[in-house]
Scaffold this active site. Structure first.
Site, mmCIF file in Angstrom:
data_model
loop_
_atom_site.group_PDB
_atom_site.id
_atom_site.type_symbol
_atom_site.label_atom_id
_atom_site.label_comp_id
_atom_site.label_asym_id
_atom_site.label_seq_id
_atom_site.Cartn_x
_atom_site.Cartn_y
_atom_site.Cartn_z
ATOM 1 N N GLU A 178 0.818 -1.215 0.000
ATOM 2 C CA GLU A 178 0.000 0.000 0.000
ATOM 3 C C GLU A 178 0.855 1.270 0.000
ATOM 4 O O GLU A 178 1.269 1.737 1.059
ATOM 5 C CB GLU A 178 -0.946 0.025 1.208
ATOM 6 C CG GLU A 178 -1.823 1.280 1.217
ATOM 7 C CD GLU A 178 -2.781 1.374 2.406
ATOM 8 O OE1 GLU A 178 -2.726 0.512 3.301
ATOM 9 O OE2 GLU A 178 -3.571 2.323 2.430
ATOM 10 N N LYS A 220 -2.466 -1.924 -3.267
ATOM 11 C CA LYS A 220 -3.516 -1.064 -2.699
ATOM 12 C C LYS A 220 -3.082 0.383 -2.877
ATOM 13 O O LYS A 220 -2.437 0.956 -1.999
ATOM 14 C CB LYS A 220 -3.709 -1.414 -1.216
ATOM 15 C CG LYS A 220 -4.684 -0.504 -0.489
ATOM 16 C CD LYS A 220 -5.099 -1.063 0.854
ATOM 17 C CE LYS A 220 -5.961 -0.071 1.602
ATOM 18 N NZ LYS A 220 -6.632 -0.652 2.757
HETATM 19 P P1 13P Z 1 -9.295 4.199 3.955
HETATM 20 O O1 13P Z 1 -10.093 3.483 2.898
HETATM 21 O O2 13P Z 1 -10.124 4.767 5.049
HETATM 22 O O3 13P Z 1 -8.291 5.138 3.371
HETATM 23 O O4 13P Z 1 -8.469 3.069 4.721
HETATM 24 C C1 13P Z 1 -7.829 2.113 4.020
HETATM 25 C C2 13P Z 1 -6.600 1.707 4.737
HETATM 26 O O5 13P Z 1 -6.437 0.559 5.085
HETATM 27 C C3 13P Z 1 -5.568 2.715 4.973
HETATM 28 O O6 13P Z 1 -4.392 2.087 5.380
#
Ligand code: 13P
Length: 340
Positions: A178, A220
């Site tokens: 991510e 992500k």
């Molecule tokens: P949000 O969709 O609220 O941004 O959270 C996703 C997430 O896991 C952030 O690390």
């Protein structure tokens, strides 16, 4: 089972053409922030009650294929006394865990951040696996200014993400990678596109160097959006910019891209996902979600910490999960928001 077979099986169970991932892995300070507006104190018990409610939502497995849990939750039980990871698995939802330890400043790169948690990661993962986790998540964040993220920031963050992903795969745990380019600021959508492309390019370069197998990871990323203090972009514009960047830098071997919501409103996040899937053309990956706030917010407000609101909160969660599932096929329209 060998690590490779475990990775294959987990990807097979998590990736399809209609479901997404629920991010319920808020850290302790973030959970405090989420509970405050509804007047709930964040304690071990209120966090357990909330996450028990989420994971036992009847029918959730129809739209959700994976749930990211916080370390503490792996050890907690539902109201019915079932371990939360097991309750997820019973719904056909693969349990996973956030393994990064939060962010701090990156020396030598003013304005950039880097996430901690690599030391001892292997041992921690082994414990989480015993508790039922089959995938992991690590988030790096990139604030956007005229100077950030710097080249050093992009390289250092990419290196950390790749080292994390390599350790996960060695143990048979699917890594969610991510890299989040933040929405904070007044930058326009073109600047977000430029930064996101640079960031992802560096991430995949590092993943390649560290011999991470793209087939057994999930990406992500943020959608390409203007900063919060800039004018809003239409879903079609978001879709065009997001797909353009992803097609340039994400290898076709990656099975699925699961967007974070990152501060978009729940309806906005669904509309943008819908537009992305409508415009996807020959994109080689699944284009799905790993939303936290955009799935949970309406449910939190329906709940307000009261046991008697449990069912209403579960309905609110299910509604968002269902509408996002429709958006995965490009079949969402805002007129569907008025139904339950
Ligand atoms: P949000 O969709 O609220 O941004 O959270 C996703 C997430 O896991 C952030 O690390």
């Amino acid at each position: 089972m060998s690590p490779i077979s475990q990775l294959e099986k987990t990807i097979e169970e998590m990736v399809d053409d209609h479901r997404g991932i629920l991010a319920a892995d808020e850290s302790l300070p973030t959970m405090e922030k989420r509970f405050k507006p509804i007047g709930v104190e964040s304690t071990e018990e209120t966090r357990r009650a909330w996450r028990s409610l989420l994971v036992t939502t009847p029918g959730l497995g129809e739209y959700i294929s994976g749930i990211i849990l916080f370390e503490e939750t792996l050890d907690q039980k539902t109201d019915e006394g079932v371990p939360i990871p097991e309750a997820a698995a019973r719904q056909g939802i693969v349990p996973g865990v956030k393994v990064d330890k939060g962010k701090g400043p990156l020396s030598g790169a003013p304005g950039d951040l880097v996430t901690r948690g690599l030391d001892g990661l292997g041992e921690r993962l082994r414990t989480y696996m015993e508790q039922g986790a089959r995938f992991a998540k690590w988030r790096e964040v990139y604030p956007v200014t005229r100077h950030n993220p710097t080249l050093l920031g992009r390289k250092a963050n990419a290196e950390v993400l790749a080292r994390y992903a390599a350790v996960c795969q060695e143990l048979g745990v699917v890594p969610i990678v991510e890299p989040e380019v933040l929405m904070d600021g007044d930058h326009d959508i073109d600047r977000c596109a430029e930064v996101t492309e640079q960031v992802l390019h560096e991430v995949f370069h590092a993943l390649h160097l560290h011999k991470v197998r793209f087939e057994y990871m999930l990406l992500k990323p943020n959608m390409v959006l203007p900063g919060k203090e800039c004018r809003r972009a239409e879903p079609e514009e978001v879709a065009e910019a997001t797909l353009r960047v992803l097609k340039r830098v994400v290898p076709a071997a990656v099975p699925s891209i699961n967007f974070l919501s990152g501060g978009q409103g729940p309806e906005e996040a669904t509309a943008n996902l819908n537009a992305i899937n409508q415009a996807r053309g020959n994109a080689p990956w699944q284009l799905s979600i790993s939303y936290g706030r955009a799935l949970q917010q309406p449910a939190l407000h329906a709940w307000m910490g009261k046991p008697e609101n449990r069912e209403a909160a579960q309905q609110a969660l299910l509604k968002r999960a269902r509408l996002n599932s429709l958006a995965r096929r490009g079949g969402y329209s805002s007129s569907l928001e008025s139904g339950s």
